[in-house]
Design an enzyme around this catalytic site. Structure first.
Site, PDB file in Angstrom:
ATOM      1  N   ASP A 263       0.864  -1.170   0.000  1.00  0.00           N
ATOM      2  CA  ASP A 263       0.000   0.000   0.000  1.00  0.00           C
ATOM      3  C   ASP A 263       0.916   1.241   0.000  1.00  0.00           C
ATOM      4  OD1 ASP A 263      -3.216   0.578   1.628  1.00  0.00           O
ATOM      5  OD2 ASP A 263      -2.112   1.758   0.160  1.00  0.00           O
TER       6      ASP A 263
HETATM    7  C1  GLC Z   1      -4.434   4.226   0.017  1.00  0.00           C
HETATM    8  C2  GLC Z   1      -5.319   3.057   0.359  1.00  0.00           C
HETATM    9  C3  GLC Z   1      -5.387   2.008  -0.714  1.00  0.00           C
HETATM   10  C4  GLC Z   1      -5.239   2.658  -2.070  1.00  0.00           C
HETATM   11  C5  GLC Z   1      -3.826   3.217  -2.146  1.00  0.00           C
HETATM   12  C6  GLC Z   1      -3.576   3.916  -3.475  1.00  0.00           C
HETATM   13  O1  GLC Z   1      -3.747   4.666   1.141  1.00  0.00           O
HETATM   14  O2  GLC Z   1      -5.085   2.388   1.588  1.00  0.00           O
HETATM   15  O3  GLC Z   1      -6.647   1.340  -0.570  1.00  0.00           O
HETATM   16  O4  GLC Z   1      -5.439   1.704  -3.090  1.00  0.00           O
HETATM   17  O5  GLC Z   1      -3.560   4.119  -1.085  1.00  0.00           O
HETATM   18  O6  GLC Z   1      -4.382   5.057  -3.570  1.00  0.00           O
END
Ligand code: GLC
Length: 733
Positions: A263
């Protein structure tokens, strides 16, 4: 490209090229004016990182994608195309209901069609991968991201996760209009202590495997090309550095051979967690846990080359990761056509097209849950009705993960009222949020800042309308930015300023209908007591206004069933239907016994439990009957009920089959959803509905750590929600 040639490409790449394929950077850094200052400098990114990165996040239109891709390929030593990734959660330009609402429709195939439409629109903008479906099981309404989940049941979540993967990917991600799906957040991100986002997760391995892992596995079995690691620790080890979770469970047990992406900056966060000494240590632990792509921390390009050169990380570990990334690009056909189906003509053709808008309206209407109706709904166009509330005039009804949605395409309730009602008078009554609300991160749309005098004028105007009408429809709810990421609330309730409006109106006119907008279950005990009807509409998306009015006016009947329990009191949270019995269950026959598992100041059960929802007609269900009292492995039993529509209009019921394993080597939940059936009957019509029960539906993680069923007694329930009491018993031999 044939895989042999792909292997040659991999062999021909330098270590630096390979390591940079494992890095994802924001697409904004490729824009013409992005120089090596600001975000780039802050993150320590170099020009070389941009020249060799494997993928980008955040590019949202075809023209920008073409410009970046064309320039990038020309300068890349091997001409390897970039992967473009984005959060396409519940729609792209056309926005569908939030996933928690889609879960309430109990229609996985409708969700598959919504995902398909979203993929058509997003791939027209040059996106190759969506960071969806989110398959986190949720039980705690304080957590803001429950809006992104399909709820508290592992079986239902699994069906929806599969449906979204199939909708996004189709049979071949290389086809036009398809996206590679990324199941997230692995794992158990939905179980943070105290419902606070990014917080610790403490779960027994039993609970993890029994409740939290199944839906991810269903998405992987459906062929998801990617999985994303979660921010949280699990039992003390951050998921993003968790070898057990990633190599043992995900790769070995689940057989996942796709791309594992972190993430956002989650690799760097291993330091803040207290799991890694420094960035180099974080690079080491993440790559050994099996993370293939570093999203936005820059740690992989900074340290992996040296770690491999120093022999601390085997080259083959990098090669395996890069192979999976190249293979995904190849499956998408990017080596032959790095632009896939990105094009402004495609965007024009699919964005908000009539087919997608109609689908969005159907999905919204099917997601609504009628929580209460004392004969006041449906309304009639000529009724003397007034329309009041802060959701009367806002377009903010598409949810917090819909930044790609076109808000100008969202009609307000007031705008479409004349299409459905003769009397269309009404007023806002109050802002969505109190002026002193901490707007940290909230969109400006909530900033209707009125002074005290203006607020009082708004309330009095609403009271005047309420006096003049037979029926008042109040459009209330939490702000759409009060749910979603980093939006945990200790009090999941309707904002106080709206409750003041509600109380003042309810003192004037008791013929009150409340339409409730929320990204989570709310504690609505007072609203439920005082209003004659309550319709939960979640955050319904682009076509929400028309779907709501078609439902209020009876053009459509609500049929949704709660995918997550609504608490009687916030103090119960987390409250969910599939709980254990305990040794002192709070049984009816023991209500005089003080020493039982119960509260002094609240019931144990939810105000509205999982699976609950009314419609405009009524149904009668007969006691469940079984066609036998024993079940032998390999055979099946039939469970039958007679369903009758005893009301005065057609309606759809969602009959739910629950099973209880009465005693086992590990205590089992008092009920587990195992099947459901949508049944539509005309007034007066009745029908026998049969469910099949098979041994594989009885399997669970046994005390010895194996997965399987155990002989003994089982109870079978078939009802309209998880509160069903009637059951029949059989024995598994
Ligand atoms: C965010 C979220 C995730 C998302 C990623 C990219 O912090 O936790 O669900 O896909 O970043 O935006």
């Amino acid at each position: 490209m044939k895989e042999e040639k792909l292997k040659e490409l991999l062999e021909d790449m330098t270590l630096k090229e390979k390591v940079n394929q494992m890095f994802q950077v924001s697409g904004s850094l490729y824009s013409e004016d992005s120089v090596l200052t600001g975000p780039m400098k802050e993150n320590g990114f170099t020009e070389e990182n941009l020249a060799l990165a494997g993928s980008v996040i955040g590019v949202q239109d075809a023209a920008a994608m073409w410009k970046i891709q064309e320039k990038y390929i020309k300068q890349h030593p091997h001409g390897i195309p970039l992967l473009f990734m984005l959060d396409v959660i519940n729609g792209y330009r056309t926005v569908f209901p939030i996933p928690l609402g889609q879960g309430a429709a109990f229609r996985p195939d409708l969700t598959r069609r919504c995902a398909e439409a979203a993929a058509r629109e997003a791939s027209a903008s040059g996106i190759h991968v969506t960071f969806a479906p989110m398959a986190d099981l949720v039980r705690d309404a304080r957590w803001g991201r429950v809006m992104e989940s399909t709820g508290e049941d592992p079986y239902l979540n699994g069906l929806f996760c599969q449906a979204m993967v199939r909708g996004f990917q189709g049979e071949d991600v290389g086809e036009r209009g398809r996206l590679a799906a990324c199941v997230k957040h692995f794992a158990a991100y939905g179980a943070p202590v105290a419902g606070r986002d990014y917080n610790t997760v403490e779960l027994s391995e039993h609970t993890l495997r029994e409740f939290y892992l199944p839906a991810y596995r269903k998405g992987i079995e459906a062929g998801a090309e990617l999985v994303m690691t979660s921010f949280n620790t699990i039992n003390g080890i951050p998921a993003t550095g968790n070898k057990f979770l990633m190599r043992q469970v995900l790769r070995k047990e689940f057989g996942f051979d796709g791309v594992l992406i972190s993430d956002w900056t989650a690799i760097e966060e291993l330091i803040a967690h207290g799991y890694c000494e420094d960035r180099k240590d974080a690079a080491y632990k993440a790559v050994r846990a099996g993370v293939d792509i570093d999203m936005m921390s820059g740690i992989y390009p900074e340290f992996l080359v040296r770690l491999v050169e120093d022999g601390e990380v085997p080259l083959e570990m990098v090669d395996h990761a890069v192979w999976r990334i190249l293979r995904l690009k190849n499956r998408l056909g990017l080596f032959e056509n790095p632009f896939k189906d990105a094009g402004q003509a495609e965007e024009k053709k699919f964005f908000l097209c009539p087919e997608h808008r109609l689908l969005a309206r159907e999905a919204a209407a099917k997601s609504f849950v009628l929580l209460k109706n004392e004969g006041v709904l449906p309304l009639h166009p000529e009724d003397k009705t007034v329309w009041i509330g802060p959701y009367l005039d806002t377009r903010e009804m598409i949810g917090s993960w819909s930044f790609t949605g076109d808000k100008s395409a969202v009609s307000t309730i007031r705008e479409v009222l004349p299409e459905y009602a003769v009397h269309t008078e009404g007023c806002q009554g109050c802002p969505i949020l109190e002026p002193e609300t901490d707007f940290r991160g909230l969109s400006d749309a909530g900033k209707h800042l009125f002074c005290q005098k203006e607020q009082e004028q708004l309330m009095q105007e609403a009271e005047r309308y309420a006096r003049s009408a037979e029926t008042v429809v109040l459009f209330l709810g939490e702000h759409s930015m009060q749910s979603g990421e980093a939006s945990s609330r200790t009090q999941p309730v309707v904002p106080e300023i709206q409750m003041e409006l509600f109380r003042r109106i309810s003192r004037i006119n008791s013929n009150l209908v409340v339409v409730l907008f929320s990204g989570r279950p709310l504690e609505v005990r007072e609203i439920s007591r005082k209003a004659k009807a309550v319709l939960e509409v979640w955050l319904p998306g682009t076509e929400g206004a028309r779907a709501i009015l078609e439902t209020l006016m009876g053009k459509r009947a609500p049929e949704g069933k709660l995918s997550m329990s609504f608490p009687w009191d916030v103090g119960q949270v987390p409250v969910y239907y599939n709980e254990d019995s305990t040794g002192r269950p709070d049984l009816e026959e023991a209500k005089e016994d003080r020493f039982r598992s119960r509260y002094l100041d609240a019931p144990n059960g939810a105000l509205y439990p999982f699976g609950y929802g009314l419609t405009y007609t009524q149904f009668q269900i007969s006691p469940v009957r079984l066609n036998g009292s024993v079940l032998r492995p390999g055979e099946s039993l039939k469970a039958v009920v007679a369903l009758e529509n005893t009301g005065n209009c057609e309606g759809t019921e969602t009959l739910q089959l629950y099973i209880r394993d009465v005693s086992a080597s590990v205590v089992r939940p008092v009920k587990e959803l195992r099947d459901f059936r949508k049944v539509t009957l005309r007034s007066g019509e009745s029908k026998e509905v049969t469910f099949e029960i098979r041994e594989e539906q009885l399997r669970f993680w046994r005390a010895d750590g194996t997965f399987g069923s155990e002989k003994g007694r089982f109870q079978v329930f078939i009802g309209q929600d998880s509160g069903v009491r009637d059951y029949a018993t059989f024995e598994l031999l």
